[in-house]
Enzyme design. Structure first.
Site, PDB file in Angstrom:
ATOM      1  N   ALA A 173       0.830  -1.207   0.000  1.00  0.00           N
ATOM      2  CA  ALA A 173       0.000   0.000   0.000  1.00  0.00           C
ATOM      3  C   ALA A 173       0.863   1.255   0.000  1.00  0.00           C
ATOM      4  O   ALA A 173       1.957   1.280   0.573  1.00  0.00           O
ATOM      5  CB  ALA A 173      -0.919  -0.002   1.216  1.00  0.00           C
TER       6      ALA A 173
ATOM      7  N   GLU B 249       3.332 -13.029  10.966  1.00  0.00           N
ATOM      8  CA  GLU B 249       3.068 -14.357  11.510  1.00  0.00           C
ATOM      9  C   GLU B 249       2.035 -14.244  12.618  1.00  0.00           C
ATOM     10  O   GLU B 249       2.207 -13.480  13.573  1.00  0.00           O
ATOM     11  CB  GLU B 249       4.362 -14.982  12.043  1.00  0.00           C
TER      12      GLU B 249
ATOM     13  N   GLY C  69       0.424  -5.726   0.661  1.00  0.00           N
ATOM     14  CA  GLY C  69      -0.511  -5.866  -0.443  1.00  0.00           C
ATOM     15  C   GLY C  69       0.137  -6.344  -1.725  1.00  0.00           C
ATOM     16  O   GLY C  69      -0.532  -6.923  -2.583  1.00  0.00           O
TER      17      GLY C  69
ATOM     18  N   GLU D 139       0.045  -9.945  -1.393  1.00  0.00           N
ATOM     19  CA  GLU D 139      -1.348 -10.346  -1.546  1.00  0.00           C
ATOM     20  C   GLU D 139      -1.744 -10.390  -3.020  1.00  0.00           C
ATOM     21  O   GLU D 139      -2.462 -11.284  -3.464  1.00  0.00           O
ATOM     22  CB  GLU D 139      -2.257  -9.383  -0.787  1.00  0.00           C
TER      23      GLU D 139
END
Length: 275
Positions: free
Chosen positions: A98, A166, A143, A146
């Site tokens: 991000a 984690e 992200g 992701e």
């Protein structure tokens, strides 16, 4: 049961051809944060999304996300696209996650809306009808990781660094714990880890080789297989088998299936057209 599944499954719509230009031939593409490239010659059918925001290490900002959603919308309607590769034009970086500097300027309401857009982006990547491959030749944080995880396949250079958090439930994309490409492969986060080359694009070359393996396969069958896998893992085994049956039924009347059978009988390479 089958009637319920048929009504809820979202199958790939028939694709219509769109003009997808190569980066170099697209006027103004050099200034865009997201560029769409269509490979030619023997690689025709492979499309690439090139992330090109060097000033922010491909951070997920408003313009970046908007252009990426626009590119996905265009490519999802292009029947010529059989494999999609996500790669970076910024050496040493895949996606830094991000854009926190941009987010600092947002109100709480704007942050909420932007996070929803990011979730929608990941959903669009995961739901893309053709197989998707992330070529991770550098940092993939938060992200950015992701985004790679939303793809069907991931290739990472051994020097690539992935940021994770984690938790008690496992590993999530973040910036707490950092893994190399080889460590990520050992954990199952990436499918292939490759030694980096001098040009810094070893993961891209391996991703392209994977795309070349997919390219000759029947495109409708590949897309329906993706639906069967993605939806099948969400349900019990009986429902998964029913989903597989529905997908296979969609493939039976296609010209591609008949062409595949004819090519097998005639001992020649098939000529699939995606119909």
């Amino acid at each position: 049961m089958l009637r319920v599944l048929t009504s809820t499954l979202r199958f790939p719509r028939p694709w219509k051809p769109l003009e997808t230009r190569g980066c170099s031939s697209n006027p103004g593409a050099a200034g865009r944060e997201i560029q769409v490239c269509a490979l030619a010659g023997p690689d025709q059918g492979i499309a690439e999304i090139l992330m090109n925001r060097p000033s922010a290490r491909n951070a997920l900002g408003n313009v970046f996300v908007s252009q990426l959603l626009e590119a996905l919308a265009q490519l999802r309607e292009d029947r010529q696209v059989r494999v999609l590769i996500f790669r970076s034009a910024v050496k040493g970086v895949f996606c830094a996650g991000a854009d926190l500097k941009e987010r600092e300027q947002m109100t709480e309401a704007e942050v909420g809306l932007f996070v929803q857009r990011l979730r929608g982006l990941m959903t669009e990547i995961a739901a893309f009808p053709a197989p998707t491959i992330a070529a991770m030749d550098g940092f993939a944080l938060g992200g950015g990781l992701e985004l790679a995880l939303a793809c069907d396949l991931r290739v990472a250079a051994s020097s690539a660094v992935m940021g994770l958090i984690e938790t008690t439930r496992g590993l999530l994309p973040g910036a707490g714990r950092r893994l190399s490409g080889e460590q990520a492969q050992a954990l199952g986060l990436v499918n292939h880890a490759v030694a980096q080359n001098e040009e810094g694009n070893a993961a891209y070359h391996r991703a392209r080789a994977l795309a070349q393996e997919i390219l000759p396969q029947a495109p409708i069958a590949v897309r329906l297989s993706k639906v069967a896998i993605d939806r099948g893992i969400e349900v019990d085994i009986a429902s998964g088998m029913a989903i597989e049956g529905i997908c296979y039924a969609q493939n039976i009347p296609t010209q591609d299936r008949l062409e595949g059978m004819a090519a097998f009988r005639e001992k020649r390479l098939p000529r699939f057209v995606g119909e």
